[in-house]
Design a protein around this motif. Structure first.
Motif, PDB file in Angstrom:
ATOM      1  N   GLY A   4       0.771  -1.237   0.000  1.00 24.21           N
ATOM      2  CA  GLY A   4       0.000   0.000   0.000  1.00 24.21           C
ATOM      3  C   GLY A   4       0.798   1.282   0.000  1.00 24.21           C
ATOM      4  N   VAL A   5       2.128   1.210  -0.155  1.00 21.48           N
ATOM      5  CA  VAL A   5       2.944   2.425  -0.080  1.00 21.48           C
ATOM      6  C   VAL A   5       3.878   2.591  -1.267  1.00 21.48           C
ATOM      7  N   SER A   6       3.844   1.674  -2.226  1.00 21.85           N
ATOM      8  CA  SER A   6       4.743   1.723  -3.383  1.00 21.85           C
ATOM      9  C   SER A   6       3.955   1.403  -4.648  1.00 21.85           C
ATOM     10  N   PRO A   7       3.215   2.380  -5.188  1.00 23.19           N
ATOM     11  CA  PRO A   7       2.225   2.108  -6.233  1.00 23.19           C
ATOM     12  C   PRO A   7       2.770   1.599  -7.559  1.00 23.19           C
ATOM     13  N   PHE A   8       4.037   1.826  -7.872  1.00 25.55           N
ATOM     14  CA  PHE A   8       4.569   1.395  -9.164  1.00 25.55           C
ATOM     15  C   PHE A   8       5.393   0.120  -9.046  1.00 25.55           C
ATOM     16  N   THR A   9       5.010  -0.726  -8.084  1.00 25.88           N
ATOM     17  CA  THR A   9       5.635  -2.030  -7.909  1.00 25.88           C
ATOM     18  C   THR A   9       4.550  -3.096  -7.826  1.00 25.88           C
ATOM     19  N   ALA A  10       4.979  -4.344  -7.908  1.00 24.43           N
ATOM     20  CA  ALA A  10       4.047  -5.471  -7.791  1.00 24.43           C
ATOM     21  C   ALA A  10       4.817  -6.695  -7.329  1.00 24.43           C
ATOM     22  N   VAL A  11       4.071  -7.705  -6.887  1.00 15.83           N
ATOM     23  CA  VAL A  11       4.632  -9.025  -6.602  1.00 15.83           C
ATOM     24  C   VAL A  11       3.954 -10.011  -7.545  1.00 15.83           C
ATOM     25  N   VAL A  12       4.754 -10.854  -8.197  1.00 22.01           N
ATOM     26  CA  VAL A  12       4.238 -11.877  -9.095  1.00 22.01           C
ATOM     27  C   VAL A  12       4.461 -13.237  -8.453  1.00 22.01           C
ATOM     28  N   LEU A  13       3.395 -14.058  -8.392  1.00 19.06           N
ATOM     29  CA  LEU A  13       3.454 -15.362  -7.740  1.00 19.06           C
ATOM     30  C   LEU A  13       3.066 -16.461  -8.733  1.00 19.06           C
ATOM     31  N   PHE A  14       3.847 -17.549  -8.720  1.00 19.37           N
ATOM     32  CA  PHE A  14       3.494 -18.710  -9.551  1.00 19.37           C
ATOM     33  C   PHE A  14       4.407 -19.872  -9.186  1.00 19.37           C
ATOM     34  N   GLU A  15       4.053 -21.062  -9.667  1.00 15.94           N
ATOM     35  CA  GLU A  15       4.855 -22.256  -9.476  1.00 15.94           C
ATOM     36  C   GLU A  15       5.238 -22.834 -10.832  1.00 15.94           C
ATOM     37  N   THR A  16       6.354 -23.550 -10.847  1.00 14.32           N
ATOM     38  CA  THR A  16       6.767 -24.280 -12.056  1.00 14.32           C
ATOM     39  C   THR A  16       6.909 -25.754 -11.699  1.00 14.32           C
ATOM     40  N   ALA A  17       6.653 -26.612 -12.677  1.00 12.17           N
ATOM     41  CA  ALA A  17       6.681 -28.055 -12.428  1.00 12.17           C
ATOM     42  C   ALA A  17       8.084 -28.542 -12.112  1.00 12.17           C
ATOM     43  N   GLN A  18       9.083 -27.915 -12.673  1.00 16.96           N
ATOM     44  CA  GLN A  18      10.471 -28.270 -12.397  1.00 16.96           C
ATOM     45  C   GLN A  18      11.252 -27.010 -12.046  1.00 16.96           C
ATOM     46  N   PRO A  19      12.386 -27.162 -11.370  1.00 20.75           N
ATOM     47  CA  PRO A  19      13.145 -25.985 -10.948  1.00 20.75           C
ATOM     48  C   PRO A  19      13.506 -25.080 -12.125  1.00 20.75           C
ATOM     49  N   ALA A  20      13.301 -23.780 -11.917  1.00 28.02           N
ATOM     50  CA  ALA A  20      13.559 -22.816 -12.974  1.00 28.02           C
ATOM     51  C   ALA A  20      14.231 -21.587 -12.396  1.00 28.02           C
ATOM     52  N   ARG A  21      15.044 -20.952 -13.236  1.00 28.90           N
ATOM     53  CA  ARG A  21      15.629 -19.654 -12.908  1.00 28.90           C
ATOM     54  C   ARG A  21      14.896 -18.617 -13.746  1.00 28.90           C
ATOM     55  N   ILE A  22      14.416 -17.547 -13.105  1.00 28.69           N
ATOM     56  CA  ILE A  22      13.507 -16.606 -13.757  1.00 28.69           C
ATOM     57  C   ILE A  22      14.221 -15.284 -14.056  1.00 28.69           C
ATOM     58  N   SER A  23      14.013 -14.802 -15.276  1.00 28.18           N
ATOM     59  CA  SER A  23      14.405 -13.447 -15.653  1.00 28.18           C
ATOM     60  C   SER A  23      13.143 -12.627 -15.862  1.00 28.18           C
ATOM     61  N   LEU A  24      13.205 -11.366 -15.522  1.00 28.72           N
ATOM     62  CA  LEU A  24      12.037 -10.497 -15.574  1.00 28.72           C
ATOM     63  C   LEU A  24      12.391  -9.233 -16.338  1.00 28.72           C
ATOM     64  N   ARG A  25      11.464  -8.775 -17.175  1.00 27.45           N
ATOM     65  CA  ARG A  25      11.700  -7.564 -17.966  1.00 27.45           C
ATOM     66  C   ARG A  25      10.436  -6.709 -18.006  1.00 27.45           C
ATOM     67  N   VAL A  26      10.581  -5.442 -17.598  1.00 24.21           N
ATOM     68  CA  VAL A  26       9.506  -4.462 -17.714  1.00 24.21           C
ATOM     69  C   VAL A  26       9.802  -3.607 -18.943  1.00 24.21           C
TER      70      VAL A  26
END
Length: 337
Positions: A128-150
């Motif tokens: 409630g104090v940082s309006p231009f951010t978010a949290v993304v939640l999910f699961e993968t069937a096997q171990p994964a390394r995630i890259s993120l791009r805005v």
């Protein structure tokens, strides 16, 4: 006519006699100014254990750093008497309780098994104090390394980062969203067997607050190669505006700390960012009780320190993990951990 040289002589004598007085007056002014400056910048120093994320999915650090120091912090703040101190104690406890509930809800969503890489859940401004951010939640069937791009409006306005660890449960912070638009965020998963998968999600944000809308910033960039990557952080120095904001290469606001929605942050003063954390003071700016909060850029509370002598002009974190701030007392703030 004979008196004219005499009058000139007397005027010259008076001027010569006044020189020592002027020198003494200037010296006194200099001493007073130096004393005032020394008084204002007398530093209160306290050791800070600056938590560093060990890479990988944000989920691990998130779960370990759920705020659990509320009772100790409130006990320290309540030591002694005074309405300001009691207010800080009450609001700090209230903030920790709200964030604990948010953490529980987010972890429950992650545990639900409803969200995969194809359909992740994005929670905008979770605290409630940082309006231009978010949290993304999910699961993968096997171990994964995630890259993120805005996606950005120009190459250097894009935000890109990779989480180094492999995992199946992912709770990832998203930074650098634009105001009042549907932001395109790309998630790329690299699996341990060498395969990869990519998905896009769209995150809608609210408009800029009036305090930032009134701040017009124009950027004229001739050669993007000459500009350092990342955002430029700035403080807006009054109580009615967000006390910290970040601009990209084009002058667009991509982050700010909303000091109007949380009762404790309404008394925010000085704010500075170091690595994965920002440090913000709340309470008396100069001569009374104040707390310094360490938060990540989502607005999640990580640590807090109390000082009875105010915080003014700056907060610095040294390479030796010391917290240095202007104060009116020589004693050190008390760590609330």
């Amino acid at each position: 006519m004979a008196d004219k040289p005499a009058r000139k002589g007397r005027r010259l004598a008076r001027r010569i006699a006044a020189v020592p007085l002027k020198i003494i007056a200037a010296a006194l002014i200099f001493v007073i100014c130096c004393a005032s400056i020394t008084f204002c910048v007398s530093a209160a120093i306290v050791a800070v254990d600056v938590a560093q994320t060990e890479g990988g999915s944000y989920f691990t650090a998130f779960k370990e750093r759920i705020v659990d120091f509320a009772k100790g912090a409130v006990h320290r703040v309540q030591t002694g008497v005074g309405d300001e101190r009691a207010y800080l104690a009450d609001q700090l406890e209230a903030m920790t309780q709200r964030q604990l509930e948010t953490d529980r809800q987010l972890l429950a969503e992650l545990d639900s098994g409803l969200y995969g890489l194809e359909n992740p859940l994005a929670v905008v401004n979770p605290y409630g104090v940082s309006p231009f951010t978010a949290v993304v939640l999910f699961e993968t069937a096997q171990p994964a390394r995630i890259s993120l791009r805005v996606a950005g409006d120009s190459p250097k306005a894009c935000v890109e980062y990779t989480f180094s660890e492999y995992g199946t449960r992912h709770m990832l912070p998203v930074y650098g969203l634009y105001a009042a638009r549907e932001n395109t965020v790309t998630l790329a998963a690299e699996f341990q067997d060498g395969t990869a998968q990519e998905t896009q999600l769209h995150i809608q944000t609210d408009a800029l607050p009036d305090a930032l809308t009134d701040e017009r910033v124009r950027a004229a960039v001739i050669d993007e190669r000459a500009v350092q990557s990342g955002f430029t952080f700035t403080s807006l120095g009054n109580h009615s505006a967000p006390c910290k904001a970040a601009l990209d290469i084009n002058g667009d606001f991509r982050w700010y700390l909303d000091t109007q929605t949380d009762p404790l942050l309404r008394f925010a003063g000085y704010c500075t960012g170091y690595g994965d954390s920002c440090f913000v003071s709340c309470g008396n700016r100069n001569y009374g009780p104040a707390v310094i909060l360490e938060m990540n850029y989502l607005g999640k509370l990580l640590n807090a320190w109390y000082t009875p002598w105010g915080v003014h002009h700056d907060i610095e974190v040294t390479p030796d993990t010391l917290l240095v701030t202007g104060s009116t007392g020589a004693d050190t703030p008390q760590a609330l951990v």
